[in-house]
Scaffold this active site. Structure first.
Site, PDB file in Angstrom:
ATOM      1  N   ASP A  67       0.808  -1.213   0.000  1.00  0.00           N
ATOM      2  CA  ASP A  67       0.000   0.000   0.000  1.00  0.00           C
ATOM      3  C   ASP A  67       0.845   1.268   0.000  1.00  0.00           C
ATOM      4  O   ASP A  67       2.065   1.229   0.164  1.00  0.00           O
ATOM      5  CB  ASP A  67      -0.944   0.008   1.208  1.00  0.00           C
ATOM      6  CG  ASP A  67      -0.283  -0.523   2.489  1.00  0.00           C
ATOM      7  OD1 ASP A  67       0.926  -0.288   2.658  1.00  0.00           O
ATOM      8  OD2 ASP A  67      -0.970  -1.159   3.292  1.00  0.00           O
ATOM      9  N   ASN A 136      -7.662  -3.592  14.201  1.00  0.00           N
ATOM     10  CA  ASN A 136      -9.040  -3.890  13.794  1.00  0.00           C
ATOM     11  C   ASN A 136      -9.103  -5.020  12.759  1.00  0.00           C
ATOM     12  O   ASN A 136     -10.147  -5.245  12.147  1.00  0.00           O
ATOM     13  CB  ASN A 136      -9.722  -2.630  13.253  1.00  0.00           C
ATOM     14  CG  ASN A 136      -9.045  -2.089  11.998  1.00  0.00           C
ATOM     15  OD1 ASN A 136      -8.083  -2.671  11.493  1.00  0.00           O
ATOM     16  ND2 ASN A 136      -9.547  -0.974  11.478  1.00  0.00           N
ATOM     17  N   HIS A 138      -7.206  -5.210  10.007  1.00  0.00           N
ATOM     18  CA  HIS A 138      -6.889  -4.882   8.616  1.00  0.00           C
ATOM     19  C   HIS A 138      -5.576  -5.541   8.187  1.00  0.00           C
ATOM     20  O   HIS A 138      -4.662  -5.733   8.980  1.00  0.00           O
ATOM     21  CB  HIS A 138      -6.891  -3.370   8.357  1.00  0.00           C
ATOM     22  CG  HIS A 138      -5.733  -2.609   8.918  1.00  0.00           C
ATOM     23  ND1 HIS A 138      -5.876  -1.643   9.880  1.00  0.00           N
ATOM     24  CD2 HIS A 138      -4.399  -2.636   8.647  1.00  0.00           C
ATOM     25  CE1 HIS A 138      -4.703  -1.112  10.165  1.00  0.00           C
ATOM     26  NE2 HIS A 138      -3.790  -1.708   9.427  1.00  0.00           N
ATOM     27  N   GLU A 143      -9.674  -2.242   5.302  1.00  0.00           N
ATOM     28  CA  GLU A 143     -10.349  -2.014   6.569  1.00  0.00           C
ATOM     29  C   GLU A 143     -11.558  -2.947   6.733  1.00  0.00           C
ATOM     30  O   GLU A 143     -12.010  -3.560   5.764  1.00  0.00           O
ATOM     31  CB  GLU A 143     -10.806  -0.545   6.638  1.00  0.00           C
ATOM     32  CG  GLU A 143      -9.676   0.477   6.531  1.00  0.00           C
ATOM     33  CD  GLU A 143      -8.829   0.591   7.798  1.00  0.00           C
ATOM     34  OE1 GLU A 143      -8.924  -0.289   8.682  1.00  0.00           O
ATOM     35  OE2 GLU A 143      -8.063   1.559   7.900  1.00  0.00           O
TER      36      GLU A 143
END
Length: 241
Positions: A67, A136, A138, A143
């Site tokens: 990313d 979380n 990811h 996400e």
């Protein structure tokens, strides 16, 4: 999923490096998927050391980063291209044209996503994908709620992700709100995956990854479906599994 537990972060980095090099030595032209953040820094330091000791070469290696932030120049110290240059690329014998990071400054971000996906496809996917794990769940910047069928795409960053990354910026107001990320299906097409986890703060996420349901609400849970995943972490991160 195979699990390797180490006492310390340094031991995790060394073992992970040995595991990666062993996989690379069985490939003529290795294709590596790479991650950023604080967790893989020790791995990259070990790879630099092994390269400088002539125990591994990157001359025939291609890399694809997971990313990149949207809106940061590659010379910005908080961009992932800058991170990769500083933490790995400029210290090893890789051909710069084979070290791929999405362009978060592209005028047409949708085209950038399609082009990046095509480059990965032409390379026949990653032989080994390095991953970290978000609090979380990811992976990359995928996400919660990201479809498991996703390909390289632009994502709105979750507030919890921006808060977690704010320590790298002067304030959370300077953390970009969007990123380009490799999609979950793209990640899952990697032939093998090594997931690095470190620190007590990741223990709950690791436990959910290992024992929870497979759900788009916790993206990393899809790794339960991959045939060749190795989780390597220190005792603190693996303390609840």
């Amino acid at each position: 999923m195979e699990m390797i537990k180490t006492k310390t972060y340094d031991e995790m980095s060394k073992k992970g490096c040995s595991l990666l090099i062993n996989k690379m030595q069985h490939l003529e032209n290795p294709v590596l998927g790479l991650a950023t953040g604080s967790t893989p820094e020790g791995l990259y330091a070990e790879l630099i050391k092994k390269n400088q000791q002539h125990e591994v070469s990157f001359q025939n290696v291609s890399t694809f980063n997971l990313d990149e932030y949207v809106g940061l120049e590659k010379t910005d110290p908080n961009s992932y291209r800058y991170y990769m240059n500083q933490k790995l690329f400029k210290h090893i014998d890789i051909d710069s044209k084979n070290a791929h990071v999405p362009n978060g400054m592209a005028g047409d971000l949708q085209k950038e996503c399609r082009d990046y996906e095509q480059l990965i496809r032409e390379a026949k996917g990653a032989d080994v994908q390095i991953l970290g794990l978000g609090l979380n769940g990811h992976i990359g910047f995928n996400e919660p709620g990201t479809p498991f069928s996703s390909r390289t795409h632009v994502v709105e960053l979750d507030e919890s992700t921006r808060k977690a990354n704010a320590r790298f910026f002067t304030s959370i107001n300077h953390v970009p709100t969007k990123a380009v990320t490799m999609g979950i299906e793209t990640i899952m097409e990697s032939k093998s995956i090594i997931l690095f986890v470190s620190g007590e703060g990741k223990a709950e996420a690791v436990a959910r990854l290992m024992n929870g349901d497979v759900s788009e609400a916790f993206p990393a849970s899809i790794l339960q479906k991959h045939e060749h995943v190795t989780i390597i972490g220190d005792e603190a991160a693996l303390g609840k599994v």
